[in-house]
Design an enzyme around this catalytic site. Structure first.
Site, PDB file in Angstrom:
ATOM      1  N   GLY A  81      41.395  33.726 -57.101  1.00  0.00           N
ATOM      2  CA  GLY A  81      40.896  34.787 -57.983  1.00  0.00           C
ATOM      3  C   GLY A  81      39.444  34.590 -58.390  1.00  0.00           C
ATOM      4  O   GLY A  81      38.926  35.304 -59.241  1.00  0.00           O
ATOM      5  N   LYS A 132      26.188  45.446 -64.981  1.00  0.00           N
ATOM      6  CA  LYS A 132      24.862  45.129 -64.436  1.00  0.00           C
ATOM      7  C   LYS A 132      24.421  46.135 -63.376  1.00  0.00           C
ATOM      8  O   LYS A 132      23.231  46.441 -63.252  1.00  0.00           O
ATOM      9  CB  LYS A 132      24.813  43.720 -63.857  1.00  0.00           C
ATOM     10  CG  LYS A 132      25.914  43.388 -62.876  1.00  0.00           C
ATOM     11  CD  LYS A 132      26.957  42.561 -63.540  1.00  0.00           C
ATOM     12  CE  LYS A 132      28.109  42.215 -62.618  1.00  0.00           C
ATOM     13  NZ  LYS A 132      29.054  41.309 -63.243  1.00  0.00           N
ATOM     14  N   VAL A 152      24.319  40.188 -67.793  1.00  0.00           N
ATOM     15  CA  VAL A 152      23.597  39.116 -67.095  1.00  0.00           C
ATOM     16  C   VAL A 152      24.160  37.763 -67.532  1.00  0.00           C
ATOM     17  O   VAL A 152      24.099  37.405 -68.703  1.00  0.00           O
ATOM     18  CB  VAL A 152      22.085  39.171 -67.385  1.00  0.00           C
ATOM     19  CG1 VAL A 152      21.362  38.047 -66.641  1.00  0.00           C
ATOM     20  CG2 VAL A 152      21.513  40.524 -67.008  1.00  0.00           C
ATOM     21  N   GLU A 156      36.418  38.339 -55.143  1.00  0.00           N
ATOM     22  CA  GLU A 156      37.126  39.615 -54.965  1.00  0.00           C
ATOM     23  C   GLU A 156      37.687  39.703 -53.543  1.00  0.00           C
ATOM     24  O   GLU A 156      37.210  38.995 -52.640  1.00  0.00           O
ATOM     25  CB  GLU A 156      36.133  40.775 -55.130  1.00  0.00           C
ATOM     26  CG  GLU A 156      35.367  40.777 -56.417  1.00  0.00           C
ATOM     27  CD  GLU A 156      36.113  41.461 -57.534  1.00  0.00           C
ATOM     28  OE1 GLU A 156      37.061  42.197 -57.246  1.00  0.00           O
ATOM     29  OE2 GLU A 156      35.753  41.226 -58.702  1.00  0.00           O
ATOM     30  N   THR A 213      39.734  43.314 -67.320  1.00  0.00           N
ATOM     31  CA  THR A 213      39.460  41.930 -67.727  1.00  0.00           C
ATOM     32  C   THR A 213      38.595  41.879 -68.989  1.00  0.00           C
ATOM     33  O   THR A 213      38.974  41.272 -70.002  1.00  0.00           O
ATOM     34  CB  THR A 213      38.748  41.190 -66.567  1.00  0.00           C
ATOM     35  OG1 THR A 213      39.557  41.313 -65.407  1.00  0.00           O
ATOM     36  CG2 THR A 213      38.542  39.721 -66.893  1.00  0.00           C
ATOM     37  N   VAL A 214      37.429  42.496 -68.943  1.00  0.00           N
ATOM     38  CA  VAL A 214      36.487  42.379 -70.074  1.00  0.00           C
ATOM     39  C   VAL A 214      36.916  43.283 -71.235  1.00  0.00           C
ATOM     40  O   VAL A 214      36.817  42.890 -72.410  1.00  0.00           O
ATOM     41  CB  VAL A 214      35.043  42.706 -69.626  1.00  0.00           C
ATOM     42  CG1 VAL A 214      34.068  42.434 -70.768  1.00  0.00           C
ATOM     43  CG2 VAL A 214      34.646  41.871 -68.412  1.00  0.00           C
ATOM     44  N   LYS A 222      21.267  41.324 -61.566  1.00  0.00           N
ATOM     45  CA  LYS A 222      20.981  40.584 -62.801  1.00  0.00           C
ATOM     46  C   LYS A 222      19.518  40.141 -62.842  1.00  0.00           C
ATOM     47  O   LYS A 222      18.875  40.189 -63.889  1.00  0.00           O
ATOM     48  CB  LYS A 222      21.916  39.377 -62.891  1.00  0.00           C
ATOM     49  CG  LYS A 222      23.384  39.785 -63.018  1.00  0.00           C
ATOM     50  CD  LYS A 222      24.295  38.604 -62.787  1.00  0.00           C
ATOM     51  CE  LYS A 222      25.759  38.984 -62.796  1.00  0.00           C
ATOM     52  NZ  LYS A 222      26.638  37.913 -62.326  1.00  0.00           N
TER      53      LYS A 222
HETATM   54  N1  LIG Z   1      35.120  40.332 -65.017  1.00  0.00           N
HETATM   55  C1  LIG Z   1      34.088  39.633 -65.435  1.00  0.00           C
HETATM   56  O1  LIG Z   1      34.174  38.424 -65.625  1.00  0.00           O
HETATM   57  C2  LIG Z   1      32.771  40.316 -65.738  1.00  0.00           C
HETATM   58  C3  LIG Z   1      31.662  39.544 -66.153  1.00  0.00           C
HETATM   59  C4  LIG Z   1      30.454  40.181 -66.472  1.00  0.00           C
HETATM   60  C5  LIG Z   1      30.367  41.547 -66.335  1.00  0.00           C
HETATM   61  N2  LIG Z   1      31.435  42.271 -65.902  1.00  0.00           N
HETATM   62  C6  LIG Z   1      31.310  43.729 -65.803  1.00  0.00           C
HETATM   63  O2  LIG Z   1      32.195  44.321 -66.739  1.00  0.00           O
HETATM   64  C7  LIG Z   1      32.636  45.577 -66.242  1.00  0.00           C
HETATM   65  C8  LIG Z   1      34.163  45.591 -66.234  1.00  0.00           C
HETATM   66  O3  LIG Z   1      34.599  44.563 -65.374  1.00  0.00           O
HETATM   67  P1  LIG Z   1      36.132  44.088 -65.348  1.00  0.00           P
HETATM   68  O4  LIG Z   1      36.156  42.829 -64.584  1.00  0.00           O
HETATM   69  O5  LIG Z   1      36.706  44.126 -66.717  1.00  0.00           O
HETATM   70  O6  LIG Z   1      36.777  45.247 -64.453  1.00  0.00           O
HETATM   71  P2  LIG Z   1      38.311  45.631 -64.286  1.00  0.00           P
HETATM   72  O7  LIG Z   1      39.184  44.485 -64.667  1.00  0.00           O
HETATM   73  O8  LIG Z   1      38.463  46.243 -62.953  1.00  0.00           O
HETATM   74  O9  LIG Z   1      38.506  46.762 -65.397  1.00  0.00           O
HETATM   75  C9  LIG Z   1      38.009  48.060 -65.268  1.00  0.00           C
HETATM   76  C10 LIG Z   1      38.808  48.942 -66.168  1.00  0.00           C
HETATM   77  O10 LIG Z   1      38.280  50.275 -66.119  1.00  0.00           O
HETATM   78  C11 LIG Z   1      39.390  51.160 -65.993  1.00  0.00           C
HETATM   79  N3  LIG Z   1      38.967  52.424 -65.428  1.00  0.00           N
HETATM   80  C12 LIG Z   1      38.709  52.717 -64.142  1.00  0.00           C
HETATM   81  N4  LIG Z   1      38.377  54.023 -64.046  1.00  0.00           N
HETATM   82  C13 LIG Z   1      38.455  54.531 -65.290  1.00  0.00           C
HETATM   83  C14 LIG Z   1      38.257  55.820 -65.835  1.00  0.00           C
HETATM   84  N5  LIG Z   1      37.934  56.840 -65.057  1.00  0.00           N
HETATM   85  N6  LIG Z   1      38.429  56.004 -67.159  1.00  0.00           N
HETATM   86  C15 LIG Z   1      38.779  54.978 -67.964  1.00  0.00           C
HETATM   87  N7  LIG Z   1      38.983  53.721 -67.499  1.00  0.00           N
HETATM   88  C16 LIG Z   1      38.829  53.513 -66.188  1.00  0.00           C
HETATM   89  C17 LIG Z   1      40.378  50.402 -65.123  1.00  0.00           C
HETATM   90  O11 LIG Z   1      41.661  50.959 -65.211  1.00  0.00           O
HETATM   91  P3  LIG Z   1      42.778  50.552 -64.105  1.00  0.00           P
HETATM   92  O12 LIG Z   1      43.011  49.073 -64.306  1.00  0.00           O
HETATM   93  O13 LIG Z   1      43.961  51.350 -64.530  1.00  0.00           O
HETATM   94  O14 LIG Z   1      42.216  50.900 -62.794  1.00  0.00           O
HETATM   95  C18 LIG Z   1      40.286  49.033 -65.780  1.00  0.00           C
HETATM   96  O15 LIG Z   1      41.054  48.999 -66.956  1.00  0.00           O
HETATM   97  C19 LIG Z   1      31.994  45.730 -64.868  1.00  0.00           C
HETATM   98  O16 LIG Z   1      30.819  46.480 -64.978  1.00  0.00           O
HETATM   99  C20 LIG Z   1      31.672  44.299 -64.469  1.00  0.00           C
HETATM  100  O17 LIG Z   1      30.570  44.215 -63.565  1.00  0.00           O
HETATM  101  C21 LIG Z   1      32.635  41.686 -65.599  1.00  0.00           C
END
Ligand SMILES: NC(=O)c1ccc[n+]([C@@H]2O[C@H](COP(=O)([O-])OP(=O)(O)OC[C@H]3O[C@@H](n4cnc5c(N)ncnc54)[C@H](OP(=O)(O)O)[C@@H]3O)[C@@H](O)[C@H]2O)c1
Length: 430
Positions: free
Chosen positions: A189, A107, A134, A192, A15-16, A207
């Site tokens: 969505g 975080k 945060v 989780e 996502t990010v 945070k």
């Molecule tokens: N989503 C939000 O709105 C949001 C807001 C603030 C902060 N955050 C933080 O941002 C971070 C990412 O969140 P997200 O929502 O973007 O998570 P996400 O959608 O689950 O994305 C995680 C990514 O990391 C990849 N990944 C997993 N293991 C890996 C590895 N060994 N090597 C390389 N890539 C790998 C995943 O690949 P696969 O898809 O192939 O598994 C996926 O592309 C987290 O720390 C979260 O707490 C998220």
């Protein structure tokens, strides 16, 4: 403008990560002007290219993010994999050790290992930025570290988890119960499949621990944050809160005292007159009290692809411009190790809901239990009266210590006309 590009590697394309690729790609021209040099993605890493809705063919691809952290051609690595330990931590450590700046939205990683990673960044003379960690798109870390650098900050509080705020808002608007709304939130969505981190308050606590560190210049102390989630908040409490002039929010509150820091995350009743009470749905908010600024309120999207990417790219741009700010506002060796204040010492007002048999003398017994523990009542509502059936009675108290309140509630619970354990919610004049 310098033509020397600033090169960025991105680990994690979910996502990010996807949002960050899109913002850097779509706003490349204006970002170059604002930073005085082009900011380009040179390398990316994820487990697979399947399902990506953007083109990565122009970037060097790494199947192994640690390999990328060690060997890619980049000035800065963005960690967007997630998790407090494991691969995310290894990737960040490798990048910092290789002399690359790091930007992360993680975080959990910062809350658990912030001080050690900060030390590693300083040793390697690089920056570690984490504004997206945060409150997502709200630039709260940047605001505290930079804009409020001239303040003595006394309190930071906020709605730090959009999932919980969405659930509480929907419960209030539709008069529905927690479990029911959670199910919908999962289908939409907003929550989780395993919502534990959100609904039990752990995500907000990560945070809050980071905010306390940046605001007060103390070492992060996540393990001592008092954490209560929203699973016990009922539709009936939300309704009574409204009647009493409050709204229930999952609030993170950090306060600096003389020699201690108070850090707590719990369902909180905030007055309807407070700006934070009007922050609804998936929105987040932070309220910062400083001796020069007085009170500053920030509101915005705390999650999501582009809002979170906005904060990530803001952090990247600062570093591309050559701006370097201590990770937690002061150099790592200046961070103080300050104990967290015991919850029993918290002083505040309370909301209490009792279920009791409406029989002669019962109110006098409840009043006596309060009086015996130095708790004074502010307001009371009694609903309905049916012979032989328990009735709900709610009250608010004047300020008292949590130790007094806990003792009073134990005495009330022991009364034989009280048929359920009392429900207590703290009140905060946010
Ligand atoms: N989503 C939000 O709105 C949001 C807001 C603030 C902060 N955050 C933080 O941002 C971070 C990412 O969140 P997200 O929502 O973007 O998570 P996400 O959608 O689950 O994305 C995680 C990514 O990391 C990849 N990944 C997993 N293991 C890996 C590895 N060994 N090597 C390389 N890539 C790998 C995943 O690949 P696969 O898809 O192939 O598994 C996926 O592309 C987290 O720390 C979260 O707490 C998220």
């Amino acid at each position: 403008m310098s033509q020397e590009p600033f090169k960025v590697a991105i680990a994690g394309l979910g996502t990010v990560g996807g949002g960050t690729v899109k913002v850097l790609r779509d706003h490349a021209d204006v970002i170059a002007k604002r930073c005085g040099r082009p900011v380009v993605i040179s390398a990316v890493s994820a487990l697979s290219k399947d399902g990506l809705d953007f083109d990565v063919s122009g970037y060097e691809w790494y199947g192994d993010a640690v390999d990328m952290a060690n060997n890619c051609d980049a000035d800065l690595l963005v960690e967007l994999i997630g998790g407090s330990d494991g691969i995310a931590k290894t990737v960040v450590e490798a990048a910092l050790s290789a002399g690359r700046h790091v930007v992360t939205a993680n975080k959990a990683l910062v809350a658990h290992h912030g001080a050690a990673l900060d030390k590693l960044a300083e040793e390697n003379n690089v920056s570690l930025n984490y504004d997206a960690a945060v409150a997502g798109g709200i630039p709260v870390i940047k605001t505290i570290r930079e804009s409020l650098a001239g303040n003595n900050i006394t309190k930071v509080q906020g709605i730090l988890n959009g999932t919980c705020n969405y659930i509480l808002t929907t419960m209030r608007e539709e008069g529905r119960d927690f479990a029911d709304v959670l199910k919908d939130a999962q289908e939409l969505g907003y929550a989780e499949a395993d919502p534990t981190f959100d609904i039990e308050g752990i995500d907000a606590a990560h945070k809050l621990a980071i905010l306390a560190s940046v605001a007060f210049g103390v070492e992060i102390n996540f393990k001592d944050v008092h954490v209560e989630g929203i699973t016990h908040v009922s539709a009936v409490d939300i309704q009574f809160a409204e009647e009493l002039g409050y709204r229930i929010k999952l609030l993170g509150v950090a306060l600096r005292h003389n020699g201690t820091v108070e850090q707590r995350v719990h369902p909180t009743m905030v007055p309807l007159s407070a700006p934070i009470s009007q922050v609804e749905g998936v929105f987040n908010s932070t309220v910062i009290d400083g001796d020069a600024i007085d009170t500053l309120v920030l509101v915005g999207r705390g999650a999501g692809e582009l809002p979170t990417a906005s904060a990530v790219v803001g952090d990247i741009c600062d570093i591309a411009r050559g701006l370097s700010v201590p990770t937690f506002s002061v150099p790592v060796n200046e961070l103080k190790q300050v104990p967290t204040r015991a919850m029993s010492e918290h002083v505040g007002a309370y909301y209490v809901r009792l279920s009791l048999m409406d029989e002669p003398g019962v109110f006098a017994d409840v009043a006596a239990a309060l009086r015996d523990h130095n708790v004074s009542m502010e307001a009371m509502i009694q609903r309905g009266r049916e012979k032989g059936k328990p009735v709900p009675v709610v009250m608010t108290t004047h300020e008292t210590s949590e130790a007094n309140m806990t003792a009073a509630l134990a005495a009330i619970e022991a009364l034989d006309k009280v048929v359920e354990p009392p429900r207590m919610i703290r009140i905060e004049n946010a």
